[in-house]
Design a protein around this motif. Structure first.
Motif, short mmCIF file in Angstrom:
data_model
loop_
_atom_site.label_atom_id
_atom_site.label_comp_id
_atom_site.label_asym_id
_atom_site.label_seq_id
_atom_site.Cartn_x
_atom_site.Cartn_y
_atom_site.Cartn_z
N ILE A 92 11.47 3.93 13.37
CA ILE A 92 11.30 4.21 14.80
C ILE A 92 9.99 4.97 14.98
CG2 ILE A 92 12.20 5.47 16.78
CD1 ILE A 92 15.00 4.90 15.78
N GLY A 93 9.16 4.47 15.85
CA GLY A 93 7.87 5.12 16.09
C GLY A 93 7.11 4.37 17.15
N TRP A 94 5.79 4.43 17.05
CA TRP A 94 4.93 3.75 18.03
C TRP A 94 3.73 3.15 17.29
CZ3 TRP A 94 6.16 8.98 18.20
CH2 TRP A 94 5.21 9.84 17.66
N PRO A 95 3.08 2.15 17.87
CA PRO A 95 1.94 1.52 17.20
C PRO A 95 0.86 2.54 16.84
CG PRO A 95 2.64 0.19 19.05
CD PRO A 95 3.42 1.47 19.14
N GLY A 96 0.33 2.40 15.63
CA GLY A 96 -0.70 3.31 15.16
C GLY A 96 -0.17 4.46 14.34
N LEU A 97 1.13 4.76 14.44
CA LEU A 97 1.71 5.86 13.66
C LEU A 97 1.73 5.48 12.18
CD1 LEU A 97 3.19 8.62 13.83
CD2 LEU A 97 5.33 7.32 13.96
N ARG A 98 1.27 6.38 11.33
CA ARG A 98 1.21 6.10 9.89
C ARG A 98 2.55 6.40 9.23
NH1 ARG A 98 -3.25 3.93 8.52
NH2 ARG A 98 -2.37 3.65 6.44
N PRO B 148 0.83 -1.21 0.00
CA PRO B 148 0.00 0.00 0.00
C PRO B 148 0.87 1.25 0.00
CG PRO B 148 0.11 -0.94 2.20
CD PRO B 148 0.81 -1.92 1.30
N THR B 149 0.28 2.39 -0.26
CA THR B 149 1.02 3.64 -0.26
C THR B 149 1.29 4.16 1.15
OG1 THR B 149 -1.04 4.88 -0.50
CG2 THR B 149 0.15 4.33 -2.52
N SER B 150 0.58 3.64 2.13
CA SER B 150 0.85 3.98 3.52
C SER B 150 0.34 2.86 4.40
CB SER B 150 0.20 5.30 3.91
OG SER B 150 -1.20 5.16 4.00
N MET B 151 0.88 2.79 5.61
CA MET B 151 0.42 1.78 6.55
C MET B 151 0.68 2.27 7.96
SD MET B 151 3.43 -1.13 6.16
CE MET B 151 2.62 -2.23 7.31
N ALA B 152 -0.10 1.77 8.90
CA ALA B 152 0.10 2.10 10.30
C ALA B 152 1.03 1.08 10.93
CB ALA B 152 -1.23 2.12 11.03
N ILE B 153 1.91 1.54 11.80
CA ILE B 153 2.77 0.62 12.53
C ILE B 153 1.87 -0.32 13.34
CG2 ILE B 153 4.47 0.43 14.38
CD1 ILE B 153 5.65 3.06 13.45
N PRO B 154 2.06 -1.63 13.19
CA PRO B 154 1.17 -2.57 13.88
C PRO B 154 1.36 -2.55 15.39
CG PRO B 154 2.96 -3.73 12.77
CD PRO B 154 3.06 -2.30 12.34
N GLY B 155 0.32 -2.96 16.07
CA GLY B 155 0.37 -3.03 17.52
C GLY B 155 -0.75 -2.23 18.16
N THR B 156 -0.80 -2.27 19.47
CA THR B 156 -1.82 -1.56 20.22
C THR B 156 -1.43 -0.11 20.40
OG1 THR B 156 -2.36 -3.59 21.42
CG2 THR B 156 -3.13 -1.52 22.37
N VAL B 157 -2.32 0.78 20.01
CA VAL B 157 -2.05 2.21 20.14
C VAL B 157 -1.92 2.55 21.62
CG1 VAL B 157 -2.92 4.53 19.69
CG2 VAL B 157 -3.29 2.71 18.02
N PRO B 158 -0.82 3.21 22.03
CA PRO B 158 -0.62 3.48 23.45
C PRO B 158 -1.65 4.46 24.01
CG PRO B 158 1.04 4.59 22.12
CD PRO B 158 0.30 3.69 21.19
N ARG B 159 -1.95 4.28 25.25
CA ARG B 159 -2.89 5.16 25.95
C ARG B 159 -2.08 6.15 26.78
NH1 ARG B 159 -7.92 3.02 29.65
NH2 ARG B 159 -8.89 5.07 29.97
N MET B 160 -2.30 7.45 26.52
CA MET B 160 -1.50 8.48 27.17
C MET B 160 -2.14 8.96 28.47
SD MET B 160 1.14 8.76 25.33
CE MET B 160 1.87 10.25 26.00
#
Length: 434
Positions: free
Chosen positions: A372-378, A68-80
């Motif tokens: 380098i990033g976090w889950p959910g980051l595109r 795909p042209t973009s994707m989200a880093i897999p995993g559970t999006v962190p809760r802040m």
């Protein structure tokens, strides 16, 4: 009766050969000619039929990208752990915004205002690392204002008429003990008047895209000086690019003329990677903090920048304690979830090649593509594969994959073919043409 002499004379003549009979030969000749003509037509026509497809150029191979042209880093999006009130935002330079809380209504920002004051001074009068810069002289009028400023309970440093202070020392007084009087002194030194300097502050805010910010004074004492957490993160990221600013805000204390040793109100500096930036507190603004911290992820240094505004409390110590507690929680979660994530495995197919007559191959990643990033980051993905005429050898480097997050540095990975894609043979081209 006839006697021997009376026998009649018989004359024998040799008949000369006549012309040959032509009918049979004509038939044979005609049949042979027809045969040869048909054969010639077959040979010539068939040869032209066979050569025709060889003269036509082959169409180029087609490429079909399977990523795909973009994707989200897999995993559970962190809760802040956002605060219960006020505003907050946290971002990682070169990666993106981690999240925000509290909307975008402009709020009073108290002494966080001094980040812009210092930024304007340092862009107008740049200082190299360790440089003290030009000298300022405290006027009699500025010194005479000190008792009344002190009576109002302002945050100040003591000054005297004729005192000589360097630009660096003035900025230390501005940013560490948050001296309101030094904000006004620097403003007049730069622009001739406080009012002229405030106009410059607002012009710079507009240039930086801080659309929800408005400055009315250089210190932040005026509650009409307002901004948002998002705008302050924009400014803080730019200010930390200035070497002198970054040096000063990470100091725990400094020594300046007359006032002597002053300490940094930001108690988080030097703990948990915190390297600045600026506190603020008034009754109207509550507790405020713009902060920066440096963390290491897989050997790479990353700077976290954030802002927390409007934390409640009866007085400055309580307000700052609450803003420090919120900031510590936000930084802890951010540092824990920042990690290396694999988007594409080594050998994973990213595209297919299809030759003109059905031959094909794949294009695969040579090694893992990691960010380098976090889950959910595109993450934006861009596959570039050069054109292929009709064939390409196996396991040949061919093209690249680029992964980009926000405005950060892209991650570029080489690609290579799978099995060989052989160009069609002459016979395959002729057969395909039929």
């Amino acid at each position: 009766m006839y006697g021997p002499t009376d026998l009649p004379t018989v004359e024998f003549r040799r008949l000369s050969p006549g012309p040959p009979v032509q009918r049979g030969r004509r038939r044979i000749t005609w049949s042979l000619g027809v045969f040869l003509a048909v054969l010639l037509l077959l040979l010539v026509g068939g040869g032209m039929y066979a050569v025709a497809p060889l003269r036509d150029p082959l169409p180029a191979a087609t490429v079909k990208v399977t990523l795909p042209t973009s994707m989200a880093i897999p995993g559970t999006v962190p809760r802040m752990p956002w605060p219960r009130s006020g505003q907050a935002m946290i971002s990682v330079d070169g990666v993106g915004t981690f999240g925000a809380f509290g909307g975008s209504k402009p709020l009073p920002i108290a002494s966080v205002t001094k980040v812009m004051t210092a930024y304007v001074i340092l862009t107008e009068h740049p200082l190299a690392a360790g440089e003290h810069g030009p000298k300022l002289t405290i006027s009699a009028e500025q010194a005479a204002a000190y008792p009344a400023e002190r009576a109002r309970g302002e945050s100040l440093v003591e000054v005297r008429a004729g005192e000589i202070i360097t630009e660096r020392q003035a900025l230390q007084a501005l940013l560490l003990p948050s001296a309101n009087n030094m904000a006004r002194i620097l403003a007049a030194w730069d622009s001739g008047s406080v009012a002229a300097f405030v106009k410059k502050m607002n012009a710079v805010a507009d240039d930086l895209g801080m659309s929800d910010t408005h400055y009315t004074d250089p210190s932040g004492l005026d509650p009409d000086t307002v901004s948002t957490a998002e705008d302050q993160v924009i400014l803080a990221s730019r200010a930390m690019e200035l070497p002198a600013f970054a040096e000063i805000v990470r100091q725990k204390r400094a020594t300046i003329p007359v006032a002597g040793t002053v300490r940094n109100y930001n108690e988080l500096v030097g703990r948990g990677g915190v390297v600045g930036i600026k506190t603020g507190s008034t009754d109207e603004a509550g507790g405020c903090l713009v902060f920066a911290a440096v963390v290491s992820v897989d050997g790479r240094k990353l700077r976290i920048v954030g802002a927390v505004l409007g934390q409640p409390g009866a007085n400055t110590p309580v307000q700052l304690d609450r803003v420090f507690a919120v900031t510590r929680s936000l930084l802890r979660v951010t540092a824990n979830v920042l990690a290396v994530h694999t988007l594409v495995e080594a050998g994973e197919q990213v595209a297919t090649l299809r030759g003109p007559l059905g031959a094909g191959s794949t294009v695969n990643a040579i090694k893992r593509v990691q960010v380098i990033g976090w889950p959910g980051l595109r993450v934006r993905l861009n596959v570039q594969i050069p054109a292929v005429s009709s064939g390409i050898p196996a396991h040949t480097e061919h093209g690249q994959l680029t992964a980009t997050i926000g405005a950060g540095e892209p991650v570029v990975a080489a690609l290579r073919t799978g099995a060989a894609m052989e160009p069609p043979t002459t016979w395959e081209r002729i057969r395909h043409h039929r």
